[in-house]
Structure formats: C-alpha cells, structure tokens
Design an enzyme around this catalytic site. Sequence first.
Site, short mmCIF file in Angstrom:
data_model
loop_
_atom_site.label_atom_id
_atom_site.label_comp_id
_atom_site.label_asym_id
_atom_site.label_seq_id
_atom_site.Cartn_x
_atom_site.Cartn_y
_atom_site.Cartn_z
N ARG A 36 -24.80 22.96 47.55
CA ARG A 36 -23.83 22.22 46.66
C ARG A 36 -22.81 23.02 46.15
NH1 ARG A 36 -28.25 19.87 42.26
NH2 ARG A 36 -28.76 17.83 43.28
N LYS A 218 -44.78 8.15 46.75
CA LYS A 218 -45.23 6.76 46.05
C LYS A 218 -44.27 5.52 46.39
CE LYS A 218 -46.69 8.59 41.49
NZ LYS A 218 -45.93 8.74 40.14
N GLY A 370 -32.86 15.67 48.35
CA GLY A 370 -33.67 16.01 47.81
C GLY A 370 -34.81 16.61 48.76
N GLY A 393 -31.85 12.45 43.00
CA GLY A 393 -31.97 11.14 42.39
C GLY A 393 -30.72 10.37 42.49
C1 3PG Z 1 -30.47 16.61 40.37
O1 3PG Z 1 -30.53 17.73 40.87
O2 3PG Z 1 -30.86 15.61 40.60
C2 3PG Z 1 -28.96 16.80 39.41
O3 3PG Z 1 -28.32 18.01 39.44
C3 3PG Z 1 -29.18 16.10 38.40
O4 3PG Z 1 -30.05 16.67 37.36
P1 3PG Z 1 -30.99 15.99 36.63
O5 3PG Z 1 -32.10 15.22 37.42
O6 3PG Z 1 -31.55 17.00 35.61
O7 3PG Z 1 -30.22 15.03 35.73
MG MG Z 2 -32.75 15.01 39.60
#
Ligand code: 3PG
Ligand code: MG
Length: 413
Positions: A36, A218, A370, A393
């Site tokens: 990142r 899931k 992710g 997310g």
């Molecule tokens: C993440 O890693 O999903 C983002 O940096 C956002 O963080 P958060 O899910 O704690 O809001």
């Molecule tokens: Mg997150």
Amino acid sequence: MAKKGINETAVENRRVLMRVDFNVPLVGKRITDDRRIVLSLESVRSVIDRGGKLILMSHLGRPKGQVRPELSLRPVSEHLSRLLERPVAFAEDCVGVAAERAAEALGHGNVVLLENLRFHAAETLIDKAKKNPDHKPTAEQQAEIDRFAEGLSRHADLYCNNAFGTCHRKHVSMYDVPKRLGPGRRVCGLLVLKELRFLGDALRDPARPFAAILGGAKVSDKIGVIAHLLPKVDTILIGGAMAYTFLAAKGTAPGGSLCERDRLDLAADLLKKAEGKIRLPADSVCAQTLAPGVATRVVSGDIDDGLKGFDVGPQTVQAFEQVIADAATILWNGPMGVFETPPFDAGTLAVARALAEATRRGATTIIGGGDSAAAVHAAGLDQAMTHISTGGGASLEFLEGKAFDTIDILDDA
Ligand code: 3PG
Ligand code: MG
C-alpha cells in the site's frame, strides 16, 4: 465521470493534503507487507517532484479514538523515508499545534506524515451516528465532525484522495474534508485512478471469455458480488468453504465442513439465476481437524460427517486451470481453501500460479484484494498479475457495484 488526477493539477508551492491508506500489517515496528505504501509513491512523487508541499494523513488499525502507541504511524514515516530516499517529517498529532507547525515548516518538495487519524474519535464518528434512531449524527456529533474536518482542512490548499482501501468509509478525512474545501480543490490520486480503471472500466467491457473465481468462507459475504458479476461473466468458479453451501443446496452432503444452512435457498436461487455459469468443486481435500500436516483424504461427492473439507481437490484444480487457461479476463476474490494451513494451501497456490501463467500469455488478471492478494504475495507472484487491488472491504464493495461518495465528491477531469 472521470476524475481529475493529481498529476493534472498545479501543485508548485501549494500545500497538498493527501489521504493515503497506510493501514499496513505491522509486527512490532516492522511492516510485513508494504504494497500500500509502495503503490502510493507515484502520487507522492508527482507532488514533491513538482515542488509541492506534501502533508500525508492515514489511519492505522482501529484504535477507536484512543491514543494507542503501538498503532503510531511513526514506523511508517521511517519506512517511507527509506523508500523515497529523502527525509519524511512526522507530526505527533494530525490536528492542532503540532500538525500546523509541521505543515507550515514544509519547504518545496518536503513531506510530513501526520499521526494516526483514528486517535481522534471524530474521524469515524459517522459510523456510530449511523446507529442513531434516525441514522444521522446528532447536532453534537455533527459539531465534533465539523471541528475535526476544520482542523484537518487548515493544512490544505489542495486535497487529494489516494486511499482506495478506505474509499468505502465516509470518514471525516475521506469525505468531510474535501466537502469543506469545495470544488476546484479536491482531486484524485493515481492509485485510486488505477483501481477504478481495473475494477471499474476493465470489468465493464471485459475481453472475453471473462471468468471470475470466488472463494472464502461464506456465501453471505459474497452474495452482492455474485449477483453483480453474474450478468457480466461467462463463468464463475467457486471454491473455499462457501462452495459447501452451494453443494448442499444441490443435495451433496457437506459432512462436517463449514456450511451456511440458513442460506441454502439463497444458494439454490443464485444457481438457478446463473443458468450454468457457476461451476462448483468436483472434489475436496478433507481432514478430521484443521492442523498443519494432518492426514488428508480427497473426497468427491458426499462427505462423511467425521470429515471436513479444507481445500479444493486435484480434479477441481485441473478443471479450474482449464477455465483460467481459456479466459481473456480473470477476476479473483477469495482463497480456495484454508491457505494459511498447509497442505490446504495447494488449491489457492495452484490458482495463483495459473493466473500468473495466464498473465504471461496476455490475459488481464485482476486480484480483488484482501486474502487473495495475501495469497499471491505469499506465493511470491506479486509482479506476475495485471493488477492486485489494495482494497479489502473497499474492492469487495466496489465489485458489488456500489458507488463511493468519497470518490464522487472529487473534481471531475
Ligand atoms: C482496510 O484495510 O480494510 C482499510 O484500511 C480500511 O480499514 P477499516 O476496515 O478498519 O475501516
Ligand atoms: Mg477493512
């Protein structure tokens, strides 16, 4: 509408307040995956190489409005300084005297990183306010949000959103600050533009055949993505524990595997809508318990109650590899098995390798962030994909077709 990029905006001698997502995994003070940070550098350099004064702000972890020294961004400022091969100043707080002094002290081409935004409860107060009876901030909460937005905005002649991983959060630094600065003073970072290009444009008009590979535990986490992708894709390959919910919906016994029994109707409904586009695993690697190196058995068809499936089996891997080999565009989100626990990493690694091969022969391969991004990283194949999203997310919500207010509010090109 395309958004105005930081590279198309005059920055010389201007204070650029750039929201980045430096929420990176830390072990002590060591950053274990700096993607990142590395991927933000193009925008960082675009400002400092053209004589701008760069003020970076980010969150790290979820300190919930408390000052938590282990979630300080200081180690990140040191890492950034090494990557840029120049000093990066650090401000002990993101608002108030410390931050204002640091911002004022900046010369042309200088950089400061502000301390963790989430040490202030105001940053994420909107999430709490959404739980109010009318889902809106109270007057008091709004005043706190406005105060924090004002404190951050003070550092800026220009705002830049380069925090794709946080674009699904309507937090103060993501939304209220650009709102406050107003039109003509809020632009898009190059990382966000790149993510929009791959997750948005590329999937809007993909080269065909277009295959999606979805995994994870899931079905309920991925319903939105499946529903959004179904009309666009030629094939959806499903792995991970969520496959057992689909298999159970078709009458195959999942044994002791994870299975969302309350989602069988939903899974059956998706299969019906898919009209044959969804392909499920033909076999699983099963064991009695989840532990590294346990005895395993490959099962096709019904799984005995004493066994649990933890990965896709060799026949499935072969079938999935064939679909990947034939596809021109491939999107991957979610591991095929419990890849943190070998030997149940085999299916996920095989998919990662097949995608690397597909990229080499010219296919477009997009990794939806992710866990799948972590798996690609673990396989050492970071450089072998067309695009690996920095969102977790955020990329999931984006693939559900949601629009982000945090991007909409930025200036159009
Ligand atoms: C993440 O890693 O999903 C983002 O940096 C956002 O963080 P958060 O899910 O704690 O809001
Ligand atoms: Mg997150």
